[in-house]
Structures are given as C-alpha cells and as structure tokens.
Design a protein around this motif. Structure first.
Motif, short mmCIF file in Angstrom:
data_model
loop_
_atom_site.label_atom_id
_atom_site.label_comp_id
_atom_site.label_asym_id
_atom_site.label_seq_id
_atom_site.Cartn_x
_atom_site.Cartn_y
_atom_site.Cartn_z
N CYS A 4 -7.99 1.41 8.08
CA CYS A 4 -8.49 1.97 6.82
C CYS A 4 -9.37 0.97 6.08
CB CYS A 4 -7.31 2.40 5.94
SG CYS A 4 -6.47 3.88 6.55
N HIS A 5 -9.06 -0.31 6.19
CA HIS A 5 -9.90 -1.32 5.54
C HIS A 5 -11.33 -1.26 6.08
CE1 HIS A 5 -11.17 -5.75 5.09
NE2 HIS A 5 -11.24 -5.19 3.90
N HIS A 6 -11.46 -1.19 7.41
CA HIS A 6 -12.79 -1.11 8.00
C HIS A 6 -13.46 0.22 7.67
CE1 HIS A 6 -12.79 -4.84 10.21
NE2 HIS A 6 -11.58 -4.58 10.67
N ARG A 7 -12.69 1.29 7.69
CA ARG A 7 -13.27 2.60 7.42
C ARG A 7 -13.83 2.68 6.01
NH1 ARG A 7 -10.13 8.48 7.13
NH2 ARG A 7 -11.96 9.67 6.47
N CYS A 59 -3.80 5.73 4.05
CA CYS A 59 -3.19 6.61 5.07
C CYS A 59 -1.67 6.58 5.04
CB CYS A 59 -3.69 6.22 6.47
SG CYS A 59 -2.97 4.68 7.12
N HIS A 60 -1.06 5.75 4.18
CA HIS A 60 0.39 5.66 4.00
C HIS A 60 1.10 5.06 5.21
CE1 HIS A 60 -0.47 8.06 0.52
NE2 HIS A 60 -0.91 9.05 1.27
N ALA A 61 0.40 4.23 5.99
CA ALA A 61 1.06 3.50 7.06
C ALA A 61 2.10 2.56 6.44
CB ALA A 61 0.03 2.70 7.86
N PRO A 62 3.16 2.19 7.18
CA PRO A 62 4.23 1.37 6.60
C PRO A 62 3.75 -0.01 6.16
CG PRO A 62 4.49 1.60 8.98
CD PRO A 62 3.42 2.55 8.58
N THR A 115 0.19 -3.54 6.92
CA THR A 115 -0.86 -3.68 5.92
C THR A 115 -1.09 -5.12 5.50
OG1 THR A 115 0.65 -3.42 4.05
CG2 THR A 115 -0.28 -1.40 5.01
N ALA A 116 -2.22 -5.34 4.86
CA ALA A 116 -2.53 -6.63 4.24
C ALA A 116 -3.20 -6.34 2.91
CB ALA A 116 -3.45 -7.46 5.14
N ALA A 117 -3.15 -7.33 2.01
CA ALA A 117 -3.79 -7.17 0.70
C ALA A 117 -5.28 -7.46 0.84
CB ALA A 117 -3.14 -8.11 -0.31
N ASN A 140 -7.62 -6.17 -8.67
CA ASN A 140 -8.67 -6.13 -7.65
C ASN A 140 -8.09 -6.09 -6.24
OD1 ASN A 140 -11.48 -6.16 -6.93
ND2 ASN A 140 -11.24 -8.29 -6.28
N GLY A 141 -6.82 -5.74 -6.14
CA GLY A 141 -6.18 -5.72 -4.83
C GLY A 141 -5.77 -4.33 -4.40
N ALA A 142 -5.75 -4.12 -3.10
CA ALA A 142 -5.28 -2.86 -2.52
C ALA A 142 -4.66 -3.16 -1.17
CB ALA A 142 -6.43 -1.87 -2.36
N MET A 143 -3.51 -2.54 -0.89
CA MET A 143 -2.85 -2.70 0.39
C MET A 143 -3.45 -1.69 1.37
SD MET A 143 -0.87 -5.19 -0.24
CE MET A 143 -0.13 -5.22 1.40
N LEU A 144 -4.01 -2.19 2.48
CA LEU A 144 -4.66 -1.34 3.46
C LEU A 144 -4.31 -1.82 4.87
CD1 LEU A 144 -8.24 -1.21 1.87
CD2 LEU A 144 -6.55 0.65 1.83
#
Length: 474
Positions: free
Chosen positions: A416-419, A382-385, A389-391, A408-412
């Motif tokens: 968005c992580h739960h979604r 969602c491009h939140a600042p 976010t967390a990895a 294997n990482g993504a900043m969310l």
C-alpha cells in the motif's frame, strides 16, 4: 417472500454486449469492465435461489425429507451443487426478504409438516377461516429492509448478506440502530474486513457473550503430536485467541527477521527458506530454548501489544484489541494478558508520553509506532495486520521536509505504501487529537481512479460500526 428479476435481466443485457468477444485482444480497463458486469450477474443470479432456499428451510423441511434428503439444507446443497455451509449462507441471505414472523411459517400459509393439510382455506372451517388465511398471506415487509435492498440490487453478494443477517439477528432489538451503517460497510469493505467489523461490534455490545465465547474457546484448545509412518512428526494445535497471541507474535517475528536476511548481499548469509520452513524452525527453536531457559533467544524480539481503555482496565468490563489478533478480546482477558511478561498494555485515556520528535529524526520511534497503531489498527489502507506494517511519512521526510511527528505518520504495509505514492493518492489526518496520533485518517484517490476524488475513510474507524445515535453525536 418475493424476488424480482428486473435487475438480473438488465445486468444480463449489459453483459450480453460483450458476448463472443476475444478477451485477449481487449485492454485491461475493458476486461475489468466486463468482469464487473459478470460479477453483478453472479450476485443477482443467486438472489432467487437464496430466496427459495430460505422458504424451503422455513416451510418445506418435511417435503425435503420425503424426497430422500437428510434435511432442507441438504436439499438446497444438492440443488446448488455446493457445500452445506454455503447452502446455509444462501438460505440466511434469502431470509432477508422475509417478514418478522416468516420463520414461524405464518406469512405464506401452513408449513407442510404442520397439521390441517388444507391450511384453513375455509372449506372445512367456514368463511372466517378464509378471510384469516388471506390476511396471513399478505406479504410482510422485510425484517431488515436496507440489507434486503442491497442484496436484491446486487450491491452485496450472498456471503455478505448472510453475515449481515446473522449479525442483525444477534443485535436483536438494537438491529435498527446499526443496520444502515452495517449495510454501508458491507458495500464497501471486503468480506474479511466486514467480518472483523461485525465481530468487534457484537463484542462491544455484549461483553458477557464475548467472555462466554472466550471461555468456550479456551476449553476447546488442543494440541496433537502424531508420528507418521515415514518417520515425520506432525504437530497440530488449535488455540483460543488469547493463547494464540504470543504464538503468532513469536512466529511472525521469526518470519520477518528471516525475510530481512534475504536482502543481504552475501550469498552465504542469505536466507532461502520458505515461510512454512521458517515457521517450523521457529517452533523447534522455541521448544529447544524451553529446555534450557538460561540460553539466549533467537535475537528476533517482539512484543504483544494489548490495547484497552482506562475504564475497561479498572472495571474489567468492555473490550480490548490485540495487534496479533483480528478478533476482539474481553477486557477481562486483556487484563489477564497485561500482567504477563512480553505483553505491553496500552491504556487509552490515561497520561500520555510526549511523542513529537520534530524533523531531527528520520525514523519513527517504537513508541510513535504504537501510538499510530492505535489510530490505524494495522495498515490504514488495506487493514493488513500490524506486524506487516511500518510507519511512513505522509509528507516525505527527505523530499518535502516532512516531520517525524504523529500528525505526519501513517501505518502502511509495503504494497500500500508503494501504491499510494506511485498512483498519487493523498493522505489526510483530520479531527481532534491528530498531533497525539488521534483523529481519523482519510485517503483521497487520484482523478484517474475517482474523478470526484471522494475521500475514503481508513484505519480503525473504517471498521467501526456505528449506531444512528453515534453518527448524530459525531
């Protein structure tokens, strides 16, 4: 300049099917379907008003003043019952339908504040004048045809259309290189994210203009302390982005720290302050600490991360990003920030730290988080600042044996992580450099959201406007 009402009539007919329906008795997908139909009607209904507003701005300003308005924008605002800023957006969006020389009043006759009231119709100027007038009244193709077509079809609204018009005008001779990608992003991104993408594009292409903008903003910084009649003191500040970066970083760190304390089971330690109260206490704490620099800080630590290429660092030309800001910085401003304590300059293209930690570590390290933010920019979805976010592991660490590696990482952000995991989205990192936090991140929707499961680009790449040459090279 012309507009068509065909699409509007079709949209109205589609919406009319739901007239006199009790919305409270419908299921959620049907209500959303009706909302989408109504939104399309709203966007299309503004097209004729925007077009007429543009014509009034270009050709009939004098007539607007004769009718008692301050100017053409004032007439347009009064007619729509809206603000002058909104009226200007409408006129700029309508201007997309004009040709290259419409702004000079040459495509539809003589402006009403020009001399020669009959517009050279041939009665006083001979037959040649009539032929010339007919030639000049032939419709000109839109200056930006792709943007105009998207606005006319209702795929973008007035605000996005006005933003595209301003951005393309600033691009000048290079507008045609970027129009296609700009329109594609406008139809997909939120207005906020589209604005960020346009600002970054303009800053990247014209670093001199960006530096001049930063100098102007720095000169306009101001802070005001006002004592109210009830004894309260009001502190208000307006800061240029570079000056605001450490302020935002400090304040966000205090808010995050306070929110963490809300999760404690001990009622005596639970933080119940509102966000604005936390910020007020953070500012007071900072100033109190400034009176005695030997005293310790709050304990909530933070770092302002500035990212720029090795070339930009060495030459001072180009642009940079800062995790605490949504607007780009010039390389010159980034170099100035990079020498201050509390700022972490991330130089891209230089020697990299080895960040692969394998499956022995549950949490991503700070260094890995910094590297992932270079690819994702913030929340990759969602491009939140960045500070929100967390990895997160793309493949679960505990359930699926996912490794705590950059690939294997993504900043969310939390939402968005739960979604993504609750709805069944898939995440893929593609392209070279994925093992070092590079490549591009893609989100594949579940079948109930998109039956075709069309991948959606995420991270910084989703906000990066590219020219035709860039696309071909890729």
């Amino acid at each position: 300049m012309e507009f068509s009402d065909t699409a509007l009539y079709a949209a109205l007919a589609a919406l009319h099917r739901y007239a006199d329906t009790n919305l409270l008795e419908l299921d959620e997908p049907t209500v959303v379907e009706i909302q989408d139909a109504a939104a399309l009607v709203m966007r299309l209904a503004e097209v004729p008003f925007a077009t007429t507003s543009a014509v009034i701005e270009m050709k009939h300003a004098a007539a607007a003043r004769r009718r008692g308005h301050q100017n053409a924008t004032s007439q347009n605002a009064n007619a729509a019952g809206t603000s002058h800023g909104r009226a200007r957006d409408l006129a700029e969006a309508g201007g997309l339908f004009g040709g290259e020389d419409d702004e000079e009043g040459q495509s539809g006759g003589t402006p009403d504040d020009a001399d020669g009231g009959n517009g050279g119709n041939g009665e006083n100027g001979g037959g040649d004048g009539g032929e010339e007038q007919q030639r000049r009244e032939l419709p000109k193709p839109p200056k930006y045809p792709l943007a105009a077509a998207s606005f006319a079809a209702g795929r973008i609204g007035t605000d996005k259309a006005a933003l595209l018009a301003r951005t393309l005008d600033k691009l000048g001779d290079r507008a045609s290189e970027f129009e296609e990608d700009l329109v594609e992003r406008a139809e997909r991104l939120s207005l906020r994210d589209l604005r960020r993408a346009c600002e970054s594009l303009l800053a990247r292409l014209d670093t001199e203009a960006q530096e001049e903008k930063e100098r102007r903003q720095h000169a306009e910084r101001a802070a005001v302390i006002r004592r109210r009649a009830d004894g309260m003191v009001e502190l208000r500040a307006v800061l240029d982005p570079a000056s605001a970066a450490p302020v935002v970083a400090w304040c966000e760190a205090q808010v995050s720290d306070a929110y963490k304390r809300r999760r404690t089971q001990d009622p005596a330690l639970r933080d119940t302050r509102s966000r604005v109260q936390i910020l007020a206490d953070a500012v007071t704490m900072l100033f109190t600490h400034g009176l005695d620099c030997e005293s310790p800080g709050s304990g909530a630590k933070t770092t302002v991360v500035v990212r720029l290429s090795l070339e930009a660092l060495q030459s001072g030309r180009g642009t940079a990003d800062c995790d605490q800001l949504e607007t780009p910085l010039s390389a010159a401003a980034a170099r100035r920030l990079a020498v201050d304590a509390g700022f972490l300059p991330i130089v891209l293209g230089g020697k990299s730290q080895v960040l692969d930690l394998g499956s022995t570590r549950r949490l991503f390290s700070h260094a890995q988080r910094v590297a992932l933010l270079e690819r994702d920019g913030g929340c990759a979805f969602c491009h939140a600042p960045p500070q929100w976010t967390a990895a997160h592991h793309i493949e679960y660490w505990a359930r699926d044996g996912g490794r705590t590696d950059l690939r294997n990482g993504a900043m969310l952000c939390t939402a968005c992580h739960h979604r993504i995991h609750d709805e069944g989205w898939q995440i893929q990192v593609r392209g070279p450099g994925a093992a070092r936090g590079g490549g591009t991140i893609w989100f594949i929707p579940p079948p109930d959201i998109d039956a075709a499961r069309t991948p959606r680009l995420g991270g910084r790449a989703a906000l990066e406007i590219r020219s035709k040459d860039d696309e071909q090279a890729a």
